[in-house]
Scaffold this motif. Structure first.
Motif, PDB file in Angstrom:
ATOM      1  N   SER A   5       0.830  -1.204   0.000  1.00  0.00           N
ATOM      2  CA  SER A   5       0.000   0.000   0.000  1.00  0.00           C
ATOM      3  C   SER A   5       0.868   1.260   0.000  1.00  0.00           C
ATOM      4  N   SER A   6       2.029   1.197   0.637  1.00  0.00           N
ATOM      5  CA  SER A   6       2.950   2.339   0.612  1.00  0.00           C
ATOM      6  C   SER A   6       3.501   2.561  -0.786  1.00  0.00           C
ATOM      7  N   ILE A   7       3.814   1.478  -1.480  1.00  0.00           N
ATOM      8  CA  ILE A   7       4.316   1.590  -2.843  1.00  0.00           C
ATOM      9  C   ILE A   7       3.259   2.214  -3.749  1.00  0.00           C
ATOM     10  N   ALA A   9       0.817   4.132  -2.821  1.00  0.00           N
ATOM     11  CA  ALA A   9       0.618   5.524  -2.420  1.00  0.00           C
ATOM     12  C   ALA A   9       1.691   6.420  -3.037  1.00  0.00           C
ATOM     13  N   VAL A  10       2.927   5.950  -3.035  1.00  0.00           N
ATOM     14  CA  VAL A  10       4.014   6.728  -3.642  1.00  0.00           C
ATOM     15  C   VAL A  10       3.801   6.828  -5.152  1.00  0.00           C
ATOM     16  N   LEU A  11       3.392   5.740  -5.775  1.00  0.00           N
ATOM     17  CA  LEU A  11       3.126   5.750  -7.214  1.00  0.00           C
ATOM     18  C   LEU A  11       1.988   6.702  -7.560  1.00  0.00           C
ATOM     19  N   GLN A  13       1.012   9.335  -5.852  1.00  0.00           N
ATOM     20  CA  GLN A  13       1.478  10.706  -5.626  1.00  0.00           C
ATOM     21  C   GLN A  13       2.395  11.156  -6.761  1.00  0.00           C
ATOM     22  N   THR A  14       3.259  10.257  -7.238  1.00  0.00           N
ATOM     23  CA  THR A  14       4.153  10.580  -8.342  1.00  0.00           C
ATOM     24  C   THR A  14       3.362  10.883  -9.612  1.00  0.00           C
ATOM     25  N   SER A  16       0.316  11.919  -9.750  1.00  0.00           N
ATOM     26  CA  SER A  16      -0.407  13.163  -9.516  1.00  0.00           C
ATOM     27  C   SER A  16       0.499  14.378  -9.783  1.00  0.00           C
TER      28      SER A  16
END
Length: 67
Positions: A5-7, A9-11, A13-14, A16
């Protein structure tokens, strides 16, 4: 499961942030007198042009408009 889920979330955000930079690039293209040798504009252009060039080959310009 937390790592996955962290991966994602980072993807997300990137993507976005990239979408925002892409929108800025498209809006700046409406001003033909901009100096693209400016370091900030050159960076925006170098980040977004590979993605945009893929579509420029598929969709030809129509009457001077680069869709």
């Amino acid at each position: 499961m937390s790592i996955l889920s962290s991966i994602f979330a980072v993807l997300a955000q990137t993507l976005s942030i990239y979408s925002l930079v892409l929108l800025v690039r498209v809006l700046l293209s409406w001003f033909p007198n901009l100096d693209w040798s400016n370091p900030v504009l050159a960076t925006v252009s170098s980040i977004t042009d590979p993605y945009l060039n893929a579509f420029r080959g598929l969709i030809p310009p129509l009457g001077g408009l680069d869709l």
